[in-house]
Design an enzyme around this catalytic site. Sequence first.
Site, PDB file in Angstrom:
ATOM      1  CB  ILE A  27       2.142   2.314   4.642  1.00 57.82           C
ATOM      2  CG1 ILE A  27       1.288   3.378   5.356  1.00 57.82           C
ATOM      3  CG2 ILE A  27       3.579   2.368   5.123  1.00 57.82           C
ATOM      4  CD1 ILE A  27       1.305   3.228   6.877  1.00 57.82           C
ATOM      5  CG  ASP A  28       0.071  -1.491   0.703  1.00 56.04           C
ATOM      6  OD1 ASP A  28       0.512  -0.725  -0.164  1.00 56.04           O
ATOM      7  OD2 ASP A  28       0.439  -2.671   0.849  1.00 56.04           O
ATOM      8  CE  LYS A  29      -9.519   1.570   1.728  1.00 52.55           C
ATOM      9  NZ  LYS A  29     -10.593   1.254   0.765  1.00 52.55           N
ATOM     10  CB  THR A  49      -0.198  -1.096   5.792  1.00 51.64           C
ATOM     11  OG1 THR A  49      -0.180  -2.234   4.922  1.00 51.64           O
ATOM     12  CG2 THR A  49       1.013  -1.157   6.714  1.00 51.64           C
ATOM     13  NE  ARG A  68      -0.453  -6.741   0.810  1.00 49.17           N
ATOM     14  CZ  ARG A  68      -1.378  -6.096   0.120  1.00 49.17           C
ATOM     15  NH1 ARG A  68      -1.255  -4.797  -0.107  1.00 49.17           N
ATOM     16  NH2 ARG A  68      -2.430  -6.751  -0.354  1.00 49.17           N
TER      17      ARG A  68
END
Length: 306
Positions: A137-139, A141, A237
């Site tokens: 998962i993104d930084k 998130t 996103r």
Amino acid sequence: MSTEMFIASEPDINKRLDLFLSEKFEHMSRSYVQGLIENESVKVNNKIKKSNYKLKFKDEISVEVPIPVELQVEGENIPIDTIYEDSDVIVVNKPQDMVVHPAPGNYTGTLVNALLYHCKDLSGINGVIRPGIVHRIDKDTTGILVVAKNDNAHNKLAEQLKNHSMTRTYYALVEGNVKQDEGIVNAPIGRHPVDRIKMAVVKDGREAVTHYKVIERFGDYTLVKCNLETGRTHQIRVHMAHIGHPLVGDNVYGYKKQKFNLKGQVLHAKELGFIHPTSGEYIHFDSELPKYFIELLEKLRGRVSK
């Protein structure tokens, strides 16, 4: 970086591009080759192609091969919010502002660094940089991730991701009033045609499917629950922006000027369910929304009630 050149011969006709290259580079796994293709390091007749491209006679294939760098990722005593752990898997709740695994220019302070300190036995399938990492998962998130502690667990979890049997539910706060109570975004995702750092809905992208359902409306904002069928980079996103409702706080796919003092997109990986690699039983986990997310929702509820 070095460039290797190949020409497809008669036995290579109709052979997949990724298979062809994994045969040429015996030291590279097929997944690594696919990564090179996805990162546009491979060209056929000077054009970008997908991994499943079928070769034609005398196709010219060029490959930009990164020069190997000896890396050593060290364990760091960083606190981890562990939800569950056994001899096969560890399920963690990732905080905001933490990168999942090391990458160029960012080799410390990641979840992998923390895991290597707290949990010595991680699967080696993804090598020294991403040991045990099945999905990311993104930084900015927050939320649940499952990490594999051995290769058998890694393979079985990766297979569940591939066949879409792993449950992954996210909560997202998006811009605008989402009129439909629920819907499906089925739109292929690939690299943005102009801004190569970004992803976008593109005609020749990889299949991407997101199911969304409205949880709560706040007039100018909507809280939605998103379930992923596929796991493309930045999928939620990109998809929510594609239907006109970018995530609040997302200055990459959303609005450059944000009304709230946020570190990034308001997105939380809330639920995760999978078949345990050894017991064969389905297990499911749920995590609380982070403090900043809860406080923002309370602020919006206060606006609506006035």
